[in-house]
Design a protein around this motif. Sequence first.
Motif, mmCIF file in Angstrom:
data_model
loop_
_atom_site.group_PDB
_atom_site.id
_atom_site.type_symbol
_atom_site.label_atom_id
_atom_site.label_comp_id
_atom_site.label_asym_id
_atom_site.label_seq_id
_atom_site.Cartn_x
_atom_site.Cartn_y
_atom_site.Cartn_z
ATOM 1 N N GLU A 6 0.821 -1.203 0.000
ATOM 2 C CA GLU A 6 0.000 0.000 0.000
ATOM 3 C C GLU A 6 0.859 1.259 0.000
ATOM 4 N N GLU A 7 1.880 1.234 0.828
ATOM 5 C CA GLU A 7 2.763 2.396 0.939
ATOM 6 C C GLU A 7 3.416 2.684 -0.412
ATOM 7 N N ALA A 8 3.834 1.618 -1.093
ATOM 8 C CA ALA A 8 4.484 1.777 -2.395
ATOM 9 C C ALA A 8 3.509 2.344 -3.419
ATOM 10 N N LYS A 9 2.281 1.893 -3.329
ATOM 11 C CA LYS A 9 1.238 2.344 -4.241
ATOM 12 C C LYS A 9 1.108 3.875 -4.154
ATOM 13 N N GLY A 10 1.229 4.373 -2.948
ATOM 14 C CA GLY A 10 1.169 5.808 -2.735
ATOM 15 C C GLY A 10 2.287 6.553 -3.448
ATOM 16 N N ARG A 11 3.385 5.858 -3.674
ATOM 17 C CA ARG A 11 4.516 6.457 -4.389
ATOM 18 C C ARG A 11 4.472 6.110 -5.879
ATOM 19 N N GLY A 12 3.382 5.496 -6.317
ATOM 20 C CA GLY A 12 3.260 5.159 -7.736
ATOM 21 C C GLY A 12 4.022 3.906 -8.128
ATOM 22 N N LYS A 13 4.408 3.101 -7.156
ATOM 23 C CA LYS A 13 5.180 1.890 -7.462
ATOM 24 C C LYS A 13 4.340 0.644 -7.199
ATOM 25 N N LEU A 14 4.594 -0.373 -8.018
ATOM 26 C CA LEU A 14 3.937 -1.666 -7.819
ATOM 27 C C LEU A 14 4.886 -2.549 -7.025
ATOM 28 N N ARG A 15 4.428 -2.974 -5.861
ATOM 29 C CA ARG A 15 5.294 -3.792 -5.027
ATOM 30 C C ARG A 15 4.787 -5.225 -5.024
ATOM 31 N N GLY A 16 5.708 -6.173 -5.091
ATOM 32 C CA GLY A 16 5.322 -7.580 -5.113
ATOM 33 C C GLY A 16 6.255 -8.419 -4.270
ATOM 34 N N ILE A 17 5.754 -9.587 -3.857
ATOM 35 C CA ILE A 17 6.586 -10.494 -3.058
ATOM 36 C C ILE A 17 6.447 -11.892 -3.631
ATOM 37 N N GLY A 18 7.543 -12.617 -3.625
ATOM 38 C CA GLY A 18 7.505 -13.980 -4.146
ATOM 39 C C GLY A 18 8.485 -14.851 -3.412
ATOM 40 N N MET A 19 8.174 -16.142 -3.386
ATOM 41 C CA MET A 19 9.081 -17.038 -2.677
ATOM 42 C C MET A 19 9.421 -18.255 -3.507
ATOM 43 N N SER A 20 10.403 -18.969 -3.004
ATOM 44 C CA SER A 20 10.854 -20.186 -3.662
ATOM 45 C C SER A 20 11.441 -21.085 -2.587
ATOM 46 N N CYS A 21 10.976 -22.332 -2.561
ATOM 47 C CA CYS A 21 11.550 -23.313 -1.639
ATOM 48 C C CYS A 21 12.267 -24.353 -2.500
ATOM 49 N N TYR A 22 13.578 -24.363 -2.407
ATOM 50 C CA TYR A 22 14.337 -25.237 -3.310
ATOM 51 C C TYR A 22 14.944 -26.397 -2.534
ATOM 52 N N ILE A 23 15.212 -27.457 -3.262
ATOM 53 C CA ILE A 23 16.121 -28.494 -2.750
ATOM 54 C C ILE A 23 17.027 -28.857 -3.899
ATOM 55 N N GLU A 24 18.229 -29.210 -3.612
ATOM 56 C CA GLU A 24 19.136 -29.613 -4.677
ATOM 57 C C GLU A 24 19.863 -30.872 -4.230
ATOM 58 N N ALA A 25 20.480 -31.513 -5.178
ATOM 59 C CA ALA A 25 21.299 -32.672 -4.857
ATOM 60 C C ALA A 25 22.714 -32.307 -5.208
ATOM 61 N N CYS A 26 23.590 -32.344 -4.206
ATOM 62 C CA CYS A 26 24.984 -32.085 -4.563
ATOM 63 C C CYS A 26 25.878 -33.032 -3.804
ATOM 64 N N GLY A 27 27.105 -32.626 -3.568
ATOM 65 C CA GLY A 27 28.059 -33.588 -3.046
ATOM 66 C C GLY A 27 28.228 -34.698 -4.064
ATOM 67 N N ILE A 28 28.373 -34.276 -5.293
ATOM 68 C CA ILE A 28 28.338 -35.210 -6.419
ATOM 69 C C ILE A 28 29.624 -36.021 -6.495
ATOM 70 N N ALA A 29 29.529 -37.375 -6.474
ATOM 71 C CA ALA A 29 28.345 -38.223 -6.335
ATOM 72 C C ALA A 29 28.818 -39.661 -6.138
ATOM 73 N N PRO A 30 27.949 -40.540 -5.602
ATOM 74 C CA PRO A 30 28.346 -41.949 -5.411
ATOM 75 C C PRO A 30 28.715 -42.580 -6.758
ATOM 76 N N SER A 31 29.922 -43.115 -6.836
ATOM 77 C CA SER A 31 30.437 -43.560 -8.140
ATOM 78 C C SER A 31 29.612 -44.681 -8.748
ATOM 79 N N ALA A 32 29.282 -45.679 -7.936
ATOM 80 C CA ALA A 32 28.536 -46.806 -8.501
ATOM 81 C C ALA A 32 27.162 -46.357 -8.976
ATOM 82 N N ALA A 33 26.553 -45.458 -8.208
ATOM 83 C CA ALA A 33 25.222 -44.974 -8.585
ATOM 84 C C ALA A 33 25.279 -44.225 -9.899
ATOM 85 N N VAL A 34 26.237 -43.288 -10.017
ATOM 86 C CA VAL A 34 26.291 -42.524 -11.263
ATOM 87 C C VAL A 34 26.745 -43.412 -12.423
ATOM 88 N N GLY A 35 27.565 -44.414 -12.093
ATOM 89 C CA GLY A 35 27.974 -45.359 -13.134
ATOM 90 C C GLY A 35 26.776 -46.094 -13.695
#
Lengths: 267, 163, 784
Positions: free
Chosen positions: C445-474
């Motif tokens: 709302e405050e931003a709107k008063g200044r003529g700006k569009l304010r937005g919020i967004g999120m992201s919940c990520y997971i990754e796989a690293c520590g690459i990697a078990p040799s037999a598995a990748v083989g």
Amino acid sequence: MYQTTYHRASSLEDAAKLHAGGDDPKFVAGGMTLIPAMKTRLSAPSDLIDLRHIDGMKGIRISGQQVEIGALTTHADLAQSKELEKACHSLHYMANHVGDPLVRHLGTMGGCVANNDPAQDYPAALLALDATIITTSREMKADDFFTGLFETALEEGEIVKAVRFTAPDQCGYEKFRNPASRYAMTGVFVAKGAGGVRVAVTGAGDNGVYRETEMEEKLAANFSADALEGVTVSPSNMMSDIHASAEYRANLVVVMAKRAVAKAAGH
Amino acid sequence: MSDVSMVVNGRKVTGNVEDRTLLVQYLRENLGLTGTHVGCDTSQCGACVVHLDGKAIKSCSILAVQASGSEVTTIEGLAPDADLHPMQAAFKEHHGLQCGFCTPGMIMTAVDMVRRHPGGLDEKTVRNDLEGNICRCTGYHNIVKSVLAGAEAMSGKTETKAA
Amino acid sequence: MGIEGIGARVARKEDKRFITGAGRYVDDMVVPGMKHAAFVRSPHAHAQIKGIDVEAARAMPGVIDVLVGKQIKADGIGNLICGWMVHSKDGSPMKMGAWSPLAVDRVRYVGDAVAIVVAETKGQARDAAEAVEVDYAELDAVTEAPAALEGGAPQLHPEAEGNLIFDWGLGDEAATDTALASAAHTVELEIVNNRLVPNAMEPRAALGHYNKAEDHYTCWTTSQNPHVARLVMSAFYNVAPENKLRVIAPDVGGGFGSKIYIYPEEIVCLWASKKTGVPVKWVADRTESFLTDAHGRDHHTKVKMGFDADHRIVGLKVDTIANLGAYMSLFSSATPTYLYATLLSGQYDIPAIYGNVRAVYTNTAPVDAYRGAGRPEATYVLERTMETAARQLGVSPAELRRKNFVKSFPHQTPVIMNYDTGDFAASLDAALKEADYAGFEKRREEAKGRGKLRGIGMSCYIEACGIAPSAAVGSLGAGVGLWESAEVRVNAVGTIEVLTGSHSHGQGHETTFAQLVSQRLGVGIDTINIVHGDTDKVQMGMGTYGSRSGAVGMSAIVKALDKVEAKAKKIAAHLMEADEGDIVIENGELKVAGTDKTVPWFQLALAAYTAHNLPQGMEPGLKETAFYDPTNFTFPAGCYICEVEIDPDTGRTEIVQFVAADDFGNIINPMIVEGQVHGGVAQGIGQALLEGTRYDETTGQLITASFMDYTMPRADDLPSFRISTQTTPCPGNPLGIKGCGEAGAIGSPPAVINAITDAIGTNELTMPATPQKVWAALRSATRH
């Protein structure tokens, strides 16, 4: 870079002589556009004539409303000048926003004027300020000097010595930068002085810097951003590239103009 | 070919180079001062920043012959009488570098930035004035922190402890 | 924790050389007699080479030789390969086209190397390269992957009909279809993951030196994994046998994946050195880097997600077309498959998932792993879909995610991965709090008063690293094992050298690895040296990528330290006439627990090397080697929240706040970990807001081939970041490390785009969200 032969001119006469003796010579001042162009082999002058060490072409002279800037004055010199800030705050602001601080230490007013890059800032200022460009052989109004993309009225061997203008009563500059190169994707300079209101646009027009006459008329009647409400710019004469379509640039011209006027009015 | 002569890091040097030799090439290849780097072809990245007659410039955008007669300071000559310049120490203390490639240019720009702003620096000014230096590793977060701390140290207000 | 041990914010040991200009990168290397190379590169995206005339170039000043593809072929140098076999759904192996280090009869992208000029100076080499006359017969080109699959598209390789490299699937398609058919709500999106250019600030470079007297080759190269370079150049490219080839990667100025691969230039420089009899150095300029470094991402994806009436996810189906460019780079097949579809479960408990990936040739630079490699693409698909689902279902994006989180571990997903540990709610809660998520509407709302569009967004990520078990990748097709090696040498005076197969290109290994040794042995980090990046010094190792140097590389050091300690304790027990089990190591000394008997490290080391008084039968010396093969991937995870303000008149987005809450397991040096997050987030924001690689779709010319047109994030594009960590130690490795190098780049793009689409009220927006695009999106949203 292709091979080139470097000459350091000791005077304007010396520069002219060196130029006459060259195959495909080019003058260099700060070199902030020319040297990069040579590096990428887009420019290949046989001879490079360095003007940077010529005496008397550097500095800002202000007397009353008259402002004269030597061609070899760097952007940093302009950016640091309290006198210029007093006389024409928007040109001072512009000098603080040309290139980056490192480029500003070498790049010069004269080099920018002579190169007339369509995304350069100064042409917009000089056109809006109805400036006079003083060369080794004549004086020309900015309206006559800037003739197209990288094109000016300069003849072979003619060198820009200085620019001169009358300080405006009110002025403002706003630019929207190309996100990658940081050059002006659209820059609008508005100036109100004895001769009326002038609005000059850089970075947007497909033939380089130009004046927005419709805006000038509206602002002459009412020098406020409100006067530009409802004004549109046709995209048909706008540049278009991956960063900004003609339509987007046409929009930016209006937005930047309004902001420049607001800035001028608020100063 | 042209003769060039300049004072680099306080030492007079002379040489004979192709006119097309850039100052950065002269520093790196002729003088062996490889701390100044080349990261782009379009004068944007700032890895090559040195001080020419006391002002920060991009040594990739000026020929060695253009710079002849000048005084040049490179990252190697920034702290002639000390182990580290306060700005160098600040970059270390605040983790203002990762791969180190942009770092010499960043530090040379930062020292110049302090000179240009005698009234002091704030985050916004630092971010704006880093326009001519690109870093791919740090996200600039710690560079900004380092520059602010280095500026403080240069003004004598605080000591940075890293050495 | 000691002041220099695990968990301490130790200033980096390696910094002194970098801040004083004493770093040594490949371009800084000088070898007596060294000459300079320039490559002749294709100006066309696709053409037949009808002939090459090198005579004019050869006659130019300073030119030593000009060499072409026919010669390299005649000398038996092999084609470049992709080292990870992927099979299509029908069981057929991937269709790999030939990639000659110098093109012989056809060029397939702008920048394809055609010839090398060796000359006295770099300038002369470039002058002569322009004088090489190549007679091209131009062919039609295709740059977009979906277009390359269409009938009648230009064909790149005879091996790959229809430009299709493989059509691969993962998961249970039938079960997924069934789940989606019965879902109470479904969400569908089409998503483009934009192509990126890695742009490490140090351009790639190679210096090849053939020593005729020794019949031995040395290659200095900008590599994240010099041993892999040696292996590949020996085993597959036939440059030289491994014992005749030394690869040195000195200081490396950033990589982000782009310096994993073996490129034509290092092979050609080595070969050219033998042909010409002089050491040959090549350094890319930035435009060459843009044209020829392996690019990243470039996916076109259709996604469908189903929810039950209670908003629990019941199924996820993903169909992706991945652009691999003109040739298959070293790990290009793994990136859009096993590093992508295996992460499609995200942080969520999803009973049925099916991912289909078609990999495609186009007339563009090869595409391979770039920071995150597959995982950013998966995260972007999932987190854009989750945010969109929350909007469509009219529920809180945070609570929709929370409801679907995996909450108990270990958790087997339907797409191979077995998550070992995590606490996703902890990171979500930390991020919500730090971002003041609850107070957002007020700020809007405050931003709107200044003529700006304010937005919020999120992201919940997971990754796989520590690459990697040799037999598995083989078993999944990898041509190599992905273990790591370490050797810990205690010198006779008690100083320590650690030889590691990991190789820092900015991550600070010289400090963090030393912190580990300092912690274990109680000695100062200044007495510890980390040795890496040279195949003549260091035992075979696998290098640094996939956030593996902590989880895998340091685990190898732990194993080697275990062995060193065991032997040291034996010697100490012998010297102090005590029981081996009573020896403890503290503060640089070996002590008999509960007594005042001690032997300092240096004295013990000396005893090991003088060997005057060792236990019966013990070998002298104190140095041990270990190879560590991980047992599972590691799973860093976290929550990112981005808040933006948009200027509706110009479409310009300002990131006003960025919050990152990450679980990296245990942390060795928080300062360095924070730096990794900052850099990763900056690259992710770069992808979302700024960086877009553009080829002309007709000519195949790279339009964004310099920093003039490719928008690199600069200091004023970014805010300072607000980051925190939550810790669930990884149970799979001795230090409990998960890894932190890629998280920022993985988690941030969807957070940014979710914030912008929230601000502008339309979901129709592709990355990068440039001012022009946001302005256009706003305009079309108001029109409708």
